[in-house]
Write a protein that holds these residues in place. Structure first.
Motif, PDB file in Angstrom:
ATOM      1  N   VAL A  98      40.541 -58.533  40.437  1.00 15.60           N
ATOM      2  CA  VAL A  98      39.549 -57.458  40.299  1.00 15.60           C
ATOM      3  C   VAL A  98      39.218 -56.849  41.662  1.00 15.60           C
ATOM      4  O   VAL A  98      39.171 -55.620  41.824  1.00 15.60           O
ATOM      5  CB  VAL A  98      38.283 -57.993  39.611  1.00 15.60           C
ATOM      6  N   ASP A  99      39.003 -57.693  42.665  1.00 20.48           N
ATOM      7  CA  ASP A  99      38.640 -57.174  43.986  1.00 20.48           C
ATOM      8  C   ASP A  99      39.787 -56.399  44.621  1.00 20.48           C
ATOM      9  O   ASP A  99      39.560 -55.371  45.275  1.00 20.48           O
ATOM     10  CB  ASP A  99      38.223 -58.336  44.899  1.00 20.48           C
ATOM     11  N   LEU A 100      41.032 -56.857  44.443  1.00 19.57           N
ATOM     12  CA  LEU A 100      42.174 -56.134  45.006  1.00 19.57           C
ATOM     13  C   LEU A 100      42.339 -54.770  44.343  1.00 19.57           C
ATOM     14  O   LEU A 100      42.654 -53.776  45.012  1.00 19.57           O
ATOM     15  CB  LEU A 100      43.453 -56.954  44.842  1.00 19.57           C
ATOM     16  N   LEU A 101      42.146 -54.689  43.039  1.00 21.34           N
ATOM     17  CA  LEU A 101      42.235 -53.398  42.361  1.00 21.34           C
ATOM     18  C   LEU A 101      41.130 -52.459  42.821  1.00 21.34           C
ATOM     19  O   LEU A 101      41.353 -51.250  43.006  1.00 21.34           O
ATOM     20  CB  LEU A 101      42.158 -53.601  40.847  1.00 21.34           C
ATOM     21  N   LEU A 102      39.939 -53.005  43.044  1.00 17.34           N
ATOM     22  CA  LEU A 102      38.830 -52.181  43.535  1.00 17.34           C
ATOM     23  C   LEU A 102      39.123 -51.650  44.935  1.00 17.34           C
ATOM     24  O   LEU A 102      38.894 -50.461  45.230  1.00 17.34           O
ATOM     25  CB  LEU A 102      37.551 -53.016  43.534  1.00 17.34           C
ATOM     26  N   VAL A 103      39.660 -52.499  45.807  1.00 17.70           N
ATOM     27  CA  VAL A 103      39.991 -52.070  47.174  1.00 17.70           C
ATOM     28  C   VAL A 103      41.120 -51.058  47.169  1.00 17.70           C
ATOM     29  O   VAL A 103      41.115 -50.070  47.917  1.00 17.70           O
ATOM     30  CB  VAL A 103      40.338 -53.299  48.036  1.00 17.70           C
ATOM     31  N   ILE A 123      37.134 -48.739  36.462  1.00 16.78           N
ATOM     32  CA  ILE A 123      37.522 -49.901  35.650  1.00 16.78           C
ATOM     33  C   ILE A 123      37.265 -51.194  36.411  1.00 16.78           C
ATOM     34  O   ILE A 123      36.690 -52.166  35.873  1.00 16.78           O
ATOM     35  CB  ILE A 123      39.006 -49.787  35.243  1.00 16.78           C
ATOM     36  N   ALA A 124      37.674 -51.261  37.677  1.00 12.72           N
ATOM     37  CA  ALA A 124      37.454 -52.469  38.474  1.00 12.72           C
ATOM     38  C   ALA A 124      35.961 -52.702  38.718  1.00 12.72           C
ATOM     39  O   ALA A 124      35.486 -53.848  38.711  1.00 12.72           O
ATOM     40  CB  ALA A 124      38.208 -52.364  39.789  1.00 12.72           C
ATOM     41  N   LEU A 125      35.211 -51.607  38.938  1.00 12.68           N
ATOM     42  CA  LEU A 125      33.778 -51.749  39.174  1.00 12.68           C
ATOM     43  C   LEU A 125      33.064 -52.254  37.920  1.00 12.68           C
ATOM     44  O   LEU A 125      32.156 -53.103  38.003  1.00 12.68           O
ATOM     45  CB  LEU A 125      33.190 -50.412  39.618  1.00 12.68           C
ATOM     46  N   VAL A 126      33.459 -51.768  36.742  1.00  9.58           N
ATOM     47  CA  VAL A 126      32.853 -52.236  35.495  1.00  9.58           C
ATOM     48  C   VAL A 126      33.182 -53.706  35.264  1.00  9.58           C
ATOM     49  O   VAL A 126      32.325 -54.488  34.808  1.00  9.58           O
ATOM     50  CB  VAL A 126      33.333 -51.360  34.328  1.00  9.58           C
ATOM     51  N   ALA A 146      45.414 -54.895  35.075  1.00 12.72           N
ATOM     52  CA  ALA A 146      45.375 -54.838  36.535  1.00 12.72           C
ATOM     53  C   ALA A 146      46.761 -54.564  37.115  1.00 12.72           C
ATOM     54  O   ALA A 146      46.900 -53.849  38.112  1.00 12.72           O
ATOM     55  CB  ALA A 146      44.821 -56.154  37.090  1.00 12.72           C
ATOM     56  N   PHE A 147      47.807 -55.113  36.501  1.00 15.35           N
ATOM     57  CA  PHE A 147      49.160 -54.848  36.973  1.00 15.35           C
ATOM     58  C   PHE A 147      49.526 -53.375  36.812  1.00 15.35           C
ATOM     59  O   PHE A 147      50.127 -52.763  37.699  1.00 15.35           O
ATOM     60  CB  PHE A 147      50.155 -55.718  36.200  1.00 15.35           C
ATOM     61  N   LEU A 148      49.137 -52.800  35.676  1.00 16.76           N
ATOM     62  CA  LEU A 148      49.393 -51.374  35.460  1.00 16.76           C
ATOM     63  C   LEU A 148      48.650 -50.527  36.481  1.00 16.76           C
ATOM     64  O   LEU A 148      49.211 -49.587  37.068  1.00 16.76           O
ATOM     65  CB  LEU A 148      48.983 -50.990  34.045  1.00 16.76           C
TER      66      LEU A 148
END
Length: 235
Positions: free
Chosen positions: A54-59, A80-83, A116-118
């Motif tokens: 989640v944190d990597l997607l947000l960054v 999406i990552a923030l939610v 997250a992979f997508l």
């Protein structure tokens, strides 16, 4: 007594309140995501991998927004990552019974890795606005320079079109055209004649012979007709 240089370096090390606050908030969010994943049946190393994802997607989404500017792709995955991060914080605050997690929570936790992979793939391999303009695009073709008109050829009158042959045997033979006068020599600037004279004198002093038209044309870089006209004025 410590050296002055060491005291100066130690004095510059000051904690940044904003950085400390970011570390604390990140650690709490990381722990909440881990607890939520563990409650949904993801135990062991898998529970620790969820907050990292989640944190990597947000960054990654925030970096895309900062580098390429606002876009639907970056904003969508950032939200999406923030939610996901905020939802874990709220869910672990007592709003959900983590001892008996609902089915939709299990479903969301189980489907998060593919989501997250997508998102990571799209953020990494979709061209941004800055990359849309190809720097290696071929430049516009430079028009070829217009040919320099030949001063001697420009003075010649245009040639008359050929006449069609007549099939009438009774017609008299066509009158012969008078010979066209030879074209007048092209005017040669006096400065060019003076320069050509210096070249001719240098050639005579070096070889002992008079310079010819071909050598004069090569030395001056002029058309053959202009070289002949200059050579005629040097005699």
């Amino acid at each position: 007594m410590p050296a002055p240089g060491r005291r100066t370096v130690v004095g510059r090390i000051r904690p940044d309140p904003v950085l400390v606050q970011a570390v604390i908030a990140g650690a709490l969010s990381f722990a909440h995501l881990h607890d939520l994943a563990a409650a949904a049946g993801q135990d062991g190393w898998k529970a620790w991998a969820y907050p990292i994802s989640v944190d990597l997607l947000l960054v990654a989404a925030w970096r895309r927004l900062r580098n390429d500017g606002p876009s639907r792709l970056a904003w969508g995955w950032f939200v999406i990552a923030l939610v996901a991060s905020l939802g874990a914080n709220v869910a672990t605050a007592g709003f959900l019974d983590l001892r008996h997690p609902p089915a939709w929570l299990r479903f969301g936790i189980a489907g998060w890795p593919a989501l997250a992979f997508l998102g990571g793939t799209l953020l990494a391999h979709t061209r941004g606005v800055a990359e849309a303009t190809d720097p290696a695009a071929p430049a516009e073709a430079t028009p070829a320079p217009a040919p320099v008109p030949d001063p001697v050829a420009a003075t010649e009158p245009p040639a008359s079109p050929p006449k069609k042959e007549t099939t009438d045997l009774s017609a008299a033979a066509p009158p012969t055209e008078p010979p066209r006068p030879a074209p007048a020599p092209a005017p040669v600037p006096a400065a060019l004649v003076a320069h050509a004279r210096k070249v001719a004198d240098e050639h005579r002093a070096r070889t002992g012979n008079r310079i010819d038209a071909d050598t004069l044309r090569a030395r001056l870089g002029v058309p053959p007709q202009l070289a002949d006209a200059i050579a005629a004025q040097l005699t």
